[in-house]
Design an enzyme around this catalytic site. Structure first.
Site: not given
Lengths: 269, 205
Positions: B79, B184, B186
């Site tokens: 990001c 993202h 994660e």
């Protein structure tokens, strides 16, 4: 294509998930971490944790709960309730939350929204707005933004302290101001519709959608699949938040999304 | 054991990326001490915060990062961490990035809601990108950003996947051992974890 989001909401009180009617009469609805995992497996796009009594009792939010959730969850989640300062926000984000939602503190100190979005970025600052309709005669003169609803004309009053206190503030104007200050999303809840299972306040969502340029999360009133469909289509919301229909097993998140997909709404299945 | 340093710019959630890397089989250390990368195989620029402050912190470490890469170290920018790898950003003024990819970070167009928030699809342009092993075209990943990396024409070969939101923008880029995603991983459920595992697998190569 960007999909519409389904967001189970976990109202947390003293480490347990609770659910009330019109923000009161809280009933136990389970363990937050267990529920978070269950909804994640069902295909929830995000989760929201609201420490429902924090602002009222002046407590800080439950940092350790945020940490436990972040350790098992691989989807984004938002934490709200009792957040009053940049330090509060930093603590919650560092514990593993992706966004924080500010409600009472934003109304009392709008510069917090501005400062927070500058430090952490707009994408992690959600402004949460609790509203209640104030019905008026069509001809009545008022400085508030009046709109037509299924029950006549009204404006929306902003409430703070978990729906306990009216501010006599025009919610539509406040929403526009919050966005100018840097709010990256609006989470809109209705005291009239919360816990009633009568559907979202579509008139409110429509008015908001016309006025703001950030994503809108609709909250309060989901009772069946069409309510959610309507909030995302007629209401123009980008995400729908619901609590009791999920907590009490009326629908799974996946059932909701399958229904939306069948009606042409892009969702992540 | 693969050791990954997650660079801390002191704003926001780093716990999730640490968890994601550990779940992918790496040892992850969150630190603001750039010297720690001398003991690591990979460096992650996390996706939290604003460009000016993060770029200021990185600029003083630019030489160390450069020698880390030339010594075989891998980088993953997420990001904002992706945007920091570009030449320059218009976020909050005009700020220099690390210039590993030629291009400018600009705001998303005003015909869509900003931030771009939620799960969106990626269109894969280069299936041979190491991050994309067993990741299907059209996968949904989680995005939360207001700016995007507008790549200059010379970088056409660096774009591995792109995404449409008001404009078509690069959602995965790579060059040698430097990788970056606008979404993202994660926070993107199982597909996101697969991408992190692919990154760790690449380091083990």
């Amino acid at each position: 294509m960007l999909t519409k989001r389904i967001i189970p909401c976990l109202d947390v009180k003293q480490g347990r998930v609770v659910k009330g009617v019109g923000f009161k009469e809280l009933k136990d609805a389970g363990d937050p971490v267990e529920l978070a995992l269950k909804y994640c497996e069902q295909g929830a796009d995000e989760l929201v944790f609201l420490d429902v009594t924090a602002s009222y009792e002046g407590r800080g939010t439950l940092v350790s709960l945020v940490e436990r959730v972040a350790d098992v969850l691989y989807i984004p989640f938002t934490v709200g309730g009792g957040i009053r300062s940049i330090d509060d926000i930093r603590r919650i984000l560092q514990a593993g939350a992706d966004k924080i939602s500010i409600n009472t503190a934003a109304v009392q100190n709008p510069s917090l929204v501005k400062e927070a979005s500058e430090v952490f970025g707009s994408q992690c600052i959600v402004t949460s707005i609790d509203v209640k309709r104030v019905y008026v005669d069509e001809q009545q003169s008022t400085d508030k933004t009046v709109a037509e609803t299924e029950n006549g004309y009204c404006w929306w009053d902003v409430y703070i302290y978990g729906g306990r206190q009216s501010t006599n503030m025009d919610a539509l104007k406040w929403a526009e101001r919050a966005v100018k200050l840097g709010a990256g999303e609006l989470l809109v809840s209705s005291l009239d519709f919360d816990g009633t299972k009568q559907g979202y306040d579509l008139a409110l969502l429509k008015e908001l959608s016309r006025r703001v340029s950030v994503p809108i999360i609709a909250s309060s009133g989901a009772g069946d699949l069409d309510h959610i469909l309507n909030a995302l289509t007629i209401g123009g919301a980008d995400a729908a938040l619901a609590a009791s229909i999920f907590h009490y097993g009326q629908y799974t998140v996946r059932e909701v999304k399958q229904y939306l997909a069948k009606h042409g709404v892009p969702v992540r299945l | 054991m693969v050791r990954v340093v997650v660079l801390d710019y002191a704003v926001g959630n780093l716990r999730s990326i640490k968890n994601g890397l550990e779940r992918s089989g790496a040892e992850a250390l969150i630190t603001s001490e750039i010297a720690e990368i001398s003991k690591a195989n990979a460096l992650v620029f996390p996706g939290v915060g604003a460009f000016p402050e993060a770029a200021r912190r990185l600029s003083s470490a630019a030489d160390q990062i450069k020698s880390f890469i030339s010594g075989g170290g891998a980088i993953l920018g997420i990001c904002l961490g992706m945007q920091l790898l570009l030449t320059m950003s218009t976020e909050g003024g005009l700020y220099k990035g690390l210039d590993y990819f030629k291009g400018l970070v600009v705001k998303l167009p005003s015909n869509v809601k900003i931030p771009h928030m939620g799960w969106n699809t990626i269109k894969i342009r280069d299936y041979s990108c190491p991050l994309l092993g067993d990741v299907p075209d059209g996968s949904l990943l989680y995005f939360a950003h207001s700016y995007y990396a507008k790549m200059s024409d010379v970088e056409v070969g660096s774009i591995d996947a792109e995404t449409l939101y008001g404009v078509v923008f690069p959602s995965i880029i790579s060059k040698g051992s430097i990788f970056a995603t606008q979404f993202h991983p994660e926070k993107s459920g199982e597909v996101g974890l697969k991408i992190l595992k692919n990154f760790i697998q690449y380091i083990r190569r």
